[in-house]
Design an enzyme around this catalytic site. Structure first.
Site, PDB file in Angstrom:
ATOM      1  N   ASN A   1       0.873  -1.176   0.000  1.00 25.27           N
ATOM      2  CA  ASN A   1       0.000   0.000   0.000  1.00 25.27           C
ATOM      3  C   ASN A   1       0.909   1.224   0.000  1.00 25.27           C
ATOM      4  O   ASN A   1       1.500   1.556   1.026  1.00 25.27           O
ATOM      5  CB  ASN A   1      -0.899  -0.038   1.249  1.00 25.27           C
ATOM      6  CG  ASN A   1      -1.719   1.231   1.391  1.00 25.27           C
ATOM      7  OD1 ASN A   1      -1.764   2.069   0.492  1.00 25.27           O
ATOM      8  ND2 ASN A   1      -2.367   1.385   2.538  1.00 25.27           N
ATOM      9  N   TRP A   2       1.008   1.853  -1.151  1.00 28.95           N
ATOM     10  CA  TRP A   2       1.936   2.991  -1.266  1.00 28.95           C
ATOM     11  C   TRP A   2       1.411   4.243  -0.555  1.00 28.95           C
ATOM     12  O   TRP A   2       2.127   5.212  -0.416  1.00 28.95           O
ATOM     13  CB  TRP A   2       2.187   3.298  -2.739  1.00 28.95           C
ATOM     14  CG  TRP A   2       2.944   2.231  -3.478  1.00 28.95           C
ATOM     15  CD1 TRP A   2       3.526   1.102  -2.958  1.00 28.95           C
ATOM     16  CD2 TRP A   2       3.211   2.189  -4.889  1.00 28.95           C
ATOM     17  NE1 TRP A   2       4.129   0.376  -3.947  1.00 28.95           N
ATOM     18  CE2 TRP A   2       3.951   1.019  -5.147  1.00 28.95           C
ATOM     19  CE3 TRP A   2       2.891   3.027  -5.971  1.00 28.95           C
ATOM     20  CZ2 TRP A   2       4.383   0.669  -6.431  1.00 28.95           C
ATOM     21  CZ3 TRP A   2       3.313   2.676  -7.239  1.00 28.95           C
ATOM     22  CH2 TRP A   2       4.053   1.516  -7.468  1.00 28.95           C
ATOM     23  N   LYS A   3       0.138   4.232  -0.189  1.00 28.77           N
ATOM     24  CA  LYS A   3      -0.493   5.419   0.426  1.00 28.77           C
ATOM     25  C   LYS A   3      -0.259   6.625  -0.484  1.00 28.77           C
ATOM     26  O   LYS A   3      -0.247   6.462  -1.698  1.00 28.77           O
ATOM     27  CB  LYS A   3       0.029   5.603   1.854  1.00 28.77           C
ATOM     28  CG  LYS A   3      -0.118   4.322   2.686  1.00 28.77           C
ATOM     29  CD  LYS A   3       0.071   4.505   4.152  1.00 28.77           C
ATOM     30  CE  LYS A   3      -0.135   3.173   4.863  1.00 28.77           C
ATOM     31  NZ  LYS A   3      -0.090   3.276   6.309  1.00 28.77           N
TER      32      LYS A   3
ATOM     33  N   HIS B   1      -9.575   1.591   4.799  1.00 28.11           N
ATOM     34  CA  HIS B   1      -8.284   1.672   5.501  1.00 28.11           C
ATOM     35  C   HIS B   1      -8.444   2.600   6.705  1.00 28.11           C
ATOM     36  O   HIS B   1      -9.197   3.577   6.650  1.00 28.11           O
ATOM     37  CB  HIS B   1      -7.205   2.203   4.548  1.00 28.11           C
ATOM     38  CG  HIS B   1      -5.834   2.084   5.129  1.00 28.11           C
ATOM     39  ND1 HIS B   1      -5.338   2.984   6.043  1.00 28.11           N
ATOM     40  CD2 HIS B   1      -4.876   1.142   4.965  1.00 28.11           C
ATOM     41  CE1 HIS B   1      -4.123   2.593   6.405  1.00 28.11           C
ATOM     42  NE2 HIS B   1      -3.826   1.486   5.771  1.00 28.11           N
TER      43      HIS B   1
ATOM     44  N   GLY C   1       2.888  -1.054   4.347  1.00 28.24           N
ATOM     45  CA  GLY C   1       2.930   0.374   4.058  1.00 28.24           C
ATOM     46  C   GLY C   1       4.355   0.832   3.800  1.00 28.24           C
ATOM     47  O   GLY C   1       4.903   0.635   2.711  1.00 28.24           O
ATOM     48  N   GLY C   2       4.977   1.401   4.813  1.00 27.27           N
ATOM     49  CA  GLY C   2       6.303   2.008   4.668  1.00 27.27           C
ATOM     50  C   GLY C   2       7.334   1.121   3.977  1.00 27.27           C
ATOM     51  O   GLY C   2       8.057   1.569   3.082  1.00 27.27           O
TER      52      GLY C   2
HETATM   53  O1  LIG Z   1      -1.353   0.810   6.841  1.00 28.38           O
HETATM   54  C1  LIG Z   1      -0.607  -0.058   6.485  1.00 28.38           C
HETATM   55  C2  LIG Z   1      -0.822  -0.800   5.232  1.00 28.38           C
HETATM   56  O2  LIG Z   1      -2.090  -0.526   4.731  1.00 28.38           O
HETATM   57  C3  LIG Z   1       0.601  -0.420   7.278  1.00 28.38           C
HETATM   58  O3  LIG Z   1       1.492   0.630   7.209  1.00 28.38           O
HETATM   59  P1  LIG Z   1       2.984   0.426   7.771  1.00 28.38           P
HETATM   60  O4  LIG Z   1       3.492  -0.849   7.154  1.00 28.38           O
HETATM   61  O5  LIG Z   1       3.733   1.641   7.312  1.00 28.38           O
HETATM   62  O6  LIG Z   1       2.863   0.317   9.255  1.00 28.38           O
END
Ligand SMILES: O=C(CO)COP(=O)(O)O
Length: 258
Positions: free
Chosen positions: A11-13, A101, A240-241
């Site tokens: 999830n690149w956000k 999310h 995420g990160g």
């Molecule tokens: O929200 C997330 C994936 O959707 C998790 O984020 P992180 O891996 O940065 O904690």
């Protein structure tokens, strides 16, 4: 016993513009091989503005990476300024879309009712929703994580028929573990993921519950992914990160080697 193919989704956000997205997909494709794709399904969930570029690279080079979006409108079309419909995402051949999310629930006030409408919209347009659920720190401290998360599951799946529900992906993401470096223990992840599968069996059937993939998300890294994936009801990770670093993400995909 159903064998569930693990789904590792990045999830690149709100990161990576479309040029960076192209480079990112190419780096992933360069690093991964047929063995990886045979063992694990790999997906990237990109910002809307990246999707056309991501599609072009993946389809142009016939890459086995799946792609999808991070949100969709509950509506098909119309006067909804700024929104993106499931039909638009389907036209770009998106496979997945995250729904609910915790960052959408928190910053955009998304309720279980809205998430339910979005899950239905995703299915209507042939997209696989990744329904995200999970408790905040207060709920965890009070020991109510299972009840809270299952209530979100019930809300998100309201009136979703079995033939759709059997293809959904559920992501258990405890909010206190997202972006904090505070990863849930494998036992914490299993407790809630196991309860989610149990509820799916109650709502539908054990057979259906055994088919649904349940991901864990929250500070997943190459160093902790193997222990989490070793849990019987964890079928992948929503990352995420760590998904922004291609080398790290590929290590996560290769969790069996870690
Ligand atoms: O929200 C997330 C994936 O959707 C998790 O984020 P992180 O891996 O940065 O904690």
């Amino acid at each position: 016993m159903t064998t569930r193919t693990p789904l590792m989704a990045g999830n690149w956000k709100m990161n990576l513009n479309h040029l960076e997205a192209i480079a990112q997909v190419q780096k992933l494709a360069f690093a991964m091989n047929d063995k990886d794709y045979a063992a694990v399904e790999v997906a990237v969930l990109a910002p809307f503005t990246d999707l056309r570029s991501v599609q072009t690279v993946i389809e142009g080079d016939k890459l086995k990476i799946k792609f999808g979006a991070q949100d969709l409108s509950p509506h098909d079309s119309g006067a909804y300024t700024g929104d993106i419909s499931g039909a638009m995402l389907a036209k770009l051949n998106c496979a997945y879309v995250t729904v609910g999310h915790s960052e959408r629930r928190e910053y955009h006030g998304e309720t279980d009712e809205l998430c339910n409408a979005k899950v239905k919209a995703a299915f209507k347009h042939g997209l696989t929703p990744i329904l995200c659920i999970g408790e905040g720190l207060d709920v965890r401290k009070a020991g109510n994580q299972v009840a809270y998360t299952l209530a979100q599951l019930d809300g998100g799946l309201k009136d979703v028929p079995a033939e759709q529900a059997e293809t959904i992906v559920i992501a258990y993401e405890p909010v206190w573990a997202i972006g904090t470096g505070e990863v849930a223990t494998p036992e914490d992840a299993q407790e809630v993921c196991g309860a989610i599968r149990g509820r799916l069996a109650e709502l539908y059937s054990q057979e259906l519950a055994d088919k649904v993939r349940i991901q864990y998300g929250g500070s997943v890294k190459s160093g902790n992914v193997a222990a989490i994936m070793a849990q019987p009801d964890v079928d992948g990770a929503l990352v995420g990160g760590a998904a922004l670093d291609p080398e790290e993400f590929v290590k996560i995909v290769r969790f069996r080697d870690q």
